[in-house]
Design an enzyme around this catalytic site. Structure first.
Site, PDB file in Angstrom:
ATOM      1  N   LYS A   1       0.810  -1.218   0.000  1.00 33.91           N
ATOM      2  CA  LYS A   1       0.000   0.000   0.000  1.00 33.91           C
ATOM      3  C   LYS A   1       0.845   1.271   0.000  1.00 33.91           C
ATOM      4  O   LYS A   1       0.449   2.281  -0.575  1.00 33.91           O
ATOM      5  CB  LYS A   1      -0.952  -0.012   1.190  1.00 33.91           C
ATOM      6  CG  LYS A   1      -2.082  -1.027   1.049  1.00 33.91           C
ATOM      7  CD  LYS A   1      -3.135  -0.830   2.131  1.00 33.91           C
ATOM      8  CE  LYS A   1      -4.316  -1.754   1.905  1.00 33.91           C
ATOM      9  NZ  LYS A   1      -5.382  -1.552   2.919  1.00 33.91           N
TER      10      LYS A   1
ATOM     11  N   LYS B   1      -7.191 -11.559  -7.241  1.00 36.49           N
ATOM     12  CA  LYS B   1      -8.473 -11.675  -6.556  1.00 36.49           C
ATOM     13  C   LYS B   1      -9.419 -10.576  -7.018  1.00 36.49           C
ATOM     14  O   LYS B   1      -8.990  -9.465  -7.330  1.00 36.49           O
ATOM     15  CB  LYS B   1      -8.278 -11.564  -5.035  1.00 36.49           C
ATOM     16  CG  LYS B   1      -7.678 -12.787  -4.384  1.00 36.49           C
ATOM     17  CD  LYS B   1      -7.488 -12.590  -2.900  1.00 36.49           C
ATOM     18  CE  LYS B   1      -8.819 -12.419  -2.191  1.00 36.49           C
ATOM     19  NZ  LYS B   1      -8.667 -12.299  -0.713  1.00 36.49           N
TER      20      LYS B   1
ATOM     21  N   LYS C   1     -12.544  -4.602  -4.754  1.00 38.97           N
ATOM     22  CA  LYS C   1     -13.238  -3.341  -4.940  1.00 38.97           C
ATOM     23  C   LYS C   1     -12.289  -2.241  -5.391  1.00 38.97           C
ATOM     24  O   LYS C   1     -12.720  -1.190  -5.867  1.00 38.97           O
ATOM     25  CB  LYS C   1     -13.954  -2.925  -3.650  1.00 38.97           C
ATOM     26  CG  LYS C   1     -13.075  -2.809  -2.428  1.00 38.97           C
ATOM     27  CD  LYS C   1     -13.922  -2.603  -1.176  1.00 38.97           C
ATOM     28  CE  LYS C   1     -13.090  -2.603   0.086  1.00 38.97           C
ATOM     29  NZ  LYS C   1     -13.919  -2.493   1.305  1.00 38.97           N
TER      30      LYS C   1
END
Length: 326
Positions: A111, A192, A195
């Site tokens: 991140k 995967k 969102k």
């Protein structure tokens, strides 16, 4: 009774992968366990978001969680910031985890590369997550395999705290659900379904209309050999469709493969199964969306229940760590 805790951030829209891999299992397990489910709005503050997104997203997420089957009369459903002990215990966790341990967390590395401004909160995220879990004497934490490292560091912190200050926390176990745990991006089945995906065509939102769902599944990436076989290593796209169909119909994906000789019928059946599965979720969500005051009441009820457990754990931690009790 086994106590279960899990949390989810109120950012982005909920999607099929999250439902089949996590929240549907939460709805089932609430009847078998003492279940605590949390909208982790404090975690969402670790990155800069548009004004109002966390507040509005928390309400929408709570409504979606109830729409997929969480019953506030059965489980404890609440918002993280409504229970102040989460932030207080997070400080004790930060004081009992090392810089080196936090530096090795894979999620922080991933991140931090995505943002120009990297907050200290993003770095200490695992300490707050540990507090979330440990506050409730949690026995089991249902997580995806990519979150296993976070449960391991939670156990390490709790064990270190217990060894130094005396028995305070229950050491939780990570539980990886077997069914529906692998739902991949329809356009990039090596990743995967997420969102935060850069390709909205690869993600099925729980509020997508039936035509959108059908279009996305019919355009899903497969391969050119034409054989329907469940083999994620060699045939990720086809296997992803079988996995989704299997999860939507509660059937084994590998056994479903023998029913198909072509990709077209597999895609059509998968789309039909997904549409049938989420139609009642959408209807229930619209009901909840129309009455935000009732959602707020139910969340306040959940926070009251959570606070009773969290306050007792926090009192124990304060006493054992040696703080002056008022």
């Amino acid at each position: 009774m086994t106590r279960v805790f899990s949390g989810i951030q109120p950012t982005g829209e909920q999607h099929l992968g999250n439902f089949l891999g996590a929240t549907r299992n939460w709805a089932r397990r609430q009847h078998e366990t003492d279940a605590f489910f949390c909208v982790v709005d404090l975690h969402a503050l670790t990155i800069k978001l548009p004004d109002g997104e966390v507040r509005d997203g928390s309400l929408r997420l709570a409504q979606m969680l109830m729409a997929v089957g969480l019953d506030p009369e059965v489980c404890t459903l609440f918002v993280q910031s409504h229970v102040r002990e989460h932030a207080e215990l997070a400080w004790l966790m930060q004081c009992n985890v090392s810089f080196g341990e936090l530096s090795r967390m894979t999620q922080f590395k991933d991140k931090s590369d995505q943002h120009a401004f990297v907050s200290a909160g993003l770095f200490t995220y695992p300490a707050l997550q540990a507090a979330d879990i440990l506050l409730y004497d949690t026995n089991e934490v249902p997580v995806g395999d990519d979150q296993r490292q976070h449960i391991e560091i939670t156990r390490d912190i709790a064990d270190r705290f217990n060894s130094h200050y005396g028995e305070t926390f229950v050491l939780p176990e990570a539980v990886i659900p077997e069914t529906g745990a692998r739902v991949m991006d329809l356009q990039n089945p090596g990743n995967k379904m997420s969102k935060s995906s850069e390709s909205p065509k690869g993600t099925i939102g729980l509020l997508d209309d039936p035509k959108q769902i059908e279009k996305k599944i019919k355009s899903a990436v497969t391969d050119t050999d034409g054989e329907v076989r469940f083999d994620f290593a060699q045939k990720p796209g086809v296997s992803n469709l079988l996995s989704i169909l299997g999860a939507a119909t509660d059937r084994d994906p590998a056994s479903l493969a023998v029913d198909y000789a072509q990709y077209g019928p597999l895609k059509a059946d998968t789309a039909a199964a997904v549409i049938e599965l989420i139609e009642p979720i959408q209807a229930r969500y619209r009901e909840l969306e129309s009455d935000p005051a009732e959602t707020a009441r139910l969340l306040a009820m959940g926070a009251d229940k959570a606070r009773e457990i969290a306050a007792a754990t926090m009192d124990r931690a304060r006493t054992n760590v040696g703080l002056l009790i008022d």
